[in-house]
Design a protein around this motif. Sequence first.
Motif, mmCIF file in Angstrom:
data_model
loop_
_atom_site.group_PDB
_atom_site.id
_atom_site.type_symbol
_atom_site.label_atom_id
_atom_site.label_comp_id
_atom_site.label_asym_id
_atom_site.label_seq_id
_atom_site.Cartn_x
_atom_site.Cartn_y
_atom_site.Cartn_z
ATOM 1 N N ASP A 229 0.824 -1.213 0.000
ATOM 2 C CA ASP A 229 0.000 0.000 0.000
ATOM 3 C C ASP A 229 0.855 1.259 0.000
ATOM 4 O O ASP A 229 0.564 2.216 -0.710
ATOM 5 C CB ASP A 229 -0.933 0.025 1.218
ATOM 6 N N LEU A 230 1.897 1.281 0.809
ATOM 7 C CA LEU A 230 2.774 2.446 0.869
ATOM 8 C C LEU A 230 3.435 2.693 -0.484
ATOM 9 O O LEU A 230 3.415 3.812 -1.002
ATOM 10 C CB LEU A 230 3.835 2.268 1.951
ATOM 11 N N ILE A 231 3.990 1.646 -1.077
ATOM 12 C CA ILE A 231 4.648 1.777 -2.373
ATOM 13 C C ILE A 231 3.638 2.189 -3.438
ATOM 14 O O ILE A 231 3.932 3.031 -4.296
ATOM 15 C CB ILE A 231 5.357 0.462 -2.771
ATOM 16 N N GLU A 232 2.427 1.642 -3.376
ATOM 17 C CA GLU A 232 1.402 2.009 -4.353
ATOM 18 C C GLU A 232 1.048 3.493 -4.229
ATOM 19 O O GLU A 232 0.914 4.202 -5.232
ATOM 20 C CB GLU A 232 0.152 1.155 -4.168
ATOM 21 N N GLY A 233 0.923 3.990 -3.009
ATOM 22 C CA GLY A 233 0.650 5.411 -2.801
ATOM 23 C C GLY A 233 1.773 6.281 -3.344
ATOM 24 O O GLY A 233 1.526 7.307 -3.988
ATOM 25 N N ILE A 234 3.007 5.884 -3.096
ATOM 26 C CA ILE A 234 4.157 6.632 -3.605
ATOM 27 C C ILE A 234 4.167 6.596 -5.126
ATOM 28 O O ILE A 234 4.435 7.608 -5.783
ATOM 29 C CB ILE A 234 5.480 6.065 -3.031
ATOM 30 N N TYR A 235 3.837 5.445 -5.715
ATOM 31 C CA TYR A 235 3.826 5.322 -7.172
ATOM 32 C C TYR A 235 2.752 6.222 -7.792
ATOM 33 O O TYR A 235 2.978 6.846 -8.825
ATOM 34 C CB TYR A 235 3.611 3.865 -7.573
ATOM 35 N N ILE A 236 1.600 6.311 -7.156
ATOM 36 C CA ILE A 236 0.534 7.195 -7.643
ATOM 37 C C ILE A 236 1.019 8.636 -7.624
ATOM 38 O O ILE A 236 0.808 9.394 -8.577
ATOM 39 C CB ILE A 236 -0.744 7.002 -6.811
ATOM 40 N N VAL B 22 10.687 6.872 -2.796
ATOM 41 C CA VAL B 22 10.657 5.696 -1.904
ATOM 42 C C VAL B 22 11.711 5.852 -0.811
ATOM 43 O O VAL B 22 11.426 5.664 0.379
ATOM 44 C CB VAL B 22 10.874 4.386 -2.704
ATOM 45 N N THR B 23 12.924 6.217 -1.208
ATOM 46 C CA THR B 23 14.016 6.376 -0.243
ATOM 47 C C THR B 23 13.672 7.426 0.810
ATOM 48 O O THR B 23 13.842 7.191 2.011
ATOM 49 C CB THR B 23 15.322 6.747 -0.973
ATOM 50 N N ASN C 101 13.423 -4.084 -3.954
ATOM 51 C CA ASN C 101 12.882 -3.856 -5.288
ATOM 52 C C ASN C 101 11.471 -3.266 -5.189
ATOM 53 O O ASN C 101 10.486 -3.997 -5.293
ATOM 54 C CB ASN C 101 12.873 -5.168 -6.082
ATOM 55 N N PRO C 102 11.361 -1.940 -5.002
ATOM 56 C CA PRO C 102 10.039 -1.331 -4.843
ATOM 57 C C PRO C 102 9.122 -1.530 -6.052
ATOM 58 O O PRO C 102 7.911 -1.628 -5.906
ATOM 59 C CB PRO C 102 10.330 0.150 -4.638
ATOM 60 N N ARG C 103 9.686 -1.635 -7.234
ATOM 61 C CA ARG C 103 8.855 -1.821 -8.423
ATOM 62 C C ARG C 103 8.130 -3.175 -8.405
ATOM 63 O O ARG C 103 7.053 -3.309 -8.973
ATOM 64 C CB ARG C 103 9.675 -1.673 -9.694
ATOM 65 N N ALA C 104 8.697 -4.158 -7.717
ATOM 66 C CA ALA C 104 8.008 -5.444 -7.563
ATOM 67 C C ALA C 104 6.732 -5.258 -6.738
ATOM 68 O O ALA C 104 5.724 -5.908 -6.999
ATOM 69 C CB ALA C 104 8.921 -6.461 -6.901
ATOM 70 N N TYR C 105 6.777 -4.338 -5.782
ATOM 71 C CA TYR C 105 5.582 -4.034 -4.991
ATOM 72 C C TYR C 105 4.527 -3.329 -5.840
ATOM 73 O O TYR C 105 3.332 -3.555 -5.676
ATOM 74 C CB TYR C 105 5.935 -3.175 -3.775
ATOM 75 N N VAL C 106 4.977 -2.472 -6.754
ATOM 76 C CA VAL C 106 4.045 -1.808 -7.672
ATOM 77 C C VAL C 106 3.356 -2.860 -8.527
ATOM 78 O O VAL C 106 2.127 -2.852 -8.687
ATOM 79 C CB VAL C 106 4.762 -0.771 -8.565
ATOM 80 N N ALA D 147 0.845 -4.695 -6.512
ATOM 81 C CA ALA D 147 -0.359 -3.884 -6.280
ATOM 82 C C ALA D 147 -1.246 -3.861 -7.518
ATOM 83 O O ALA D 147 -2.472 -3.885 -7.411
ATOM 84 C CB ALA D 147 0.046 -2.463 -5.895
ATOM 85 N N GLN D 148 -0.646 -3.807 -8.693
ATOM 86 C CA GLN D 148 -1.411 -3.721 -9.936
ATOM 87 C C GLN D 148 -2.030 -5.049 -10.346
ATOM 88 O O GLN D 148 -2.940 -5.075 -11.160
ATOM 89 C CB GLN D 148 -0.522 -3.192 -11.063
ATOM 90 N N THR D 149 -1.555 -6.133 -9.777
ATOM 91 C CA THR D 149 -2.080 -7.452 -10.147
ATOM 92 C C THR D 149 -2.830 -8.095 -8.995
ATOM 93 O O THR D 149 -2.748 -9.304 -8.803
ATOM 94 C CB THR D 149 -0.936 -8.375 -10.614
ATOM 95 N N ARG D 150 -3.573 -7.319 -8.270
ATOM 96 C CA ARG D 150 -4.331 -7.825 -7.130
ATOM 97 C C ARG D 150 -5.613 -8.513 -7.535
ATOM 98 O O ARG D 150 -6.420 -8.854 -6.701
ATOM 99 C CB ARG D 150 -4.683 -6.677 -6.190
ATOM 100 N N LYS D 151 -5.844 -8.709 -8.782
ATOM 101 C CA LYS D 151 -7.086 -9.327 -9.248
ATOM 102 C C LYS D 151 -7.257 -10.699 -8.611
ATOM 103 O O LYS D 151 -6.322 -11.458 -8.486
ATOM 104 C CB LYS D 151 -7.072 -9.442 -10.761
ATOM 105 N N GLY D 152 -8.493 -10.985 -8.242
ATOM 106 C CA GLY D 152 -8.786 -12.285 -7.669
ATOM 107 C C GLY D 152 -8.521 -12.373 -6.183
ATOM 108 O O GLY D 152 -8.780 -13.386 -5.565
ATOM 109 N N THR D 153 -8.012 -11.297 -5.607
ATOM 110 C CA THR D 153 -7.816 -11.291 -4.165
ATOM 111 C C THR D 153 -8.959 -10.518 -3.525
ATOM 112 O O THR D 153 -9.734 -9.863 -4.207
ATOM 113 C CB THR D 153 -6.474 -10.620 -3.780
ATOM 114 N N ARG D 154 -9.031 -10.560 -2.240
ATOM 115 C CA ARG D 154 -10.111 -9.865 -1.541
ATOM 116 C C ARG D 154 -9.701 -8.457 -1.137
ATOM 117 O O ARG D 154 -10.290 -7.867 -0.261
ATOM 118 C CB ARG D 154 -10.543 -10.674 -0.328
ATOM 119 N N GLN D 155 -8.666 -7.921 -1.779
ATOM 120 C CA GLN D 155 -8.233 -6.565 -1.473
ATOM 121 C C GLN D 155 -8.144 -5.760 -2.758
ATOM 122 O O GLN D 155 -7.501 -6.168 -3.714
ATOM 123 C CB GLN D 155 -6.879 -6.575 -0.775
ATOM 124 N N TYR D 156 -8.830 -4.617 -2.774
ATOM 125 C CA TYR D 156 -8.784 -3.728 -3.921
ATOM 126 C C TYR D 156 -7.523 -2.872 -3.893
ATOM 127 O O TYR D 156 -6.828 -2.801 -2.886
ATOM 128 C CB TYR D 156 -9.998 -2.798 -3.916
#
Length: 118
Positions: A47-54, A75-76, A89-94, A97-106
């Motif tokens: 979530d933190l990395i996704e917010g930073i990426y946005i 990020v740093t 590898n923060p981009r792995a977190y991005v 986050a972008q491939t959360r399909k099928g999970t119970r978290q949006y």
Amino acid sequence: MENVTNKERGNMKTLETKCRERMTEDVRKLINGEKESCQRWCTCNTDLIEGIYIAYLSESIMTTEGNPMSFKEMVTMAYNVLGTKQPANPRAYVYRAQTRKGTRQYSLIRRCMNMHYY
């Protein structure tokens, strides 16, 4: 399937834009170490990395030279303010986050919109 009117679609777009702007401002406050920003992160790194990426995609957080700040710099700075070790590898977190399909978290944006819409 739900029928969504153009007006509702427009309202959702406006809400998404507002959520993105708010998230960008929150990241700006965090990396600048402003007192009212959260000094402790309470949810997952994704979530933190996704917010930073946005915020990074908005290109509205600038370096001292007037250029958009890089994702890595953001990020740093955020992890330094929080006093925690940043992921290797923060981009792995991005990607995660972008491939959360099928999970119970949006995505973070979708959850923000849900909190304001419902």
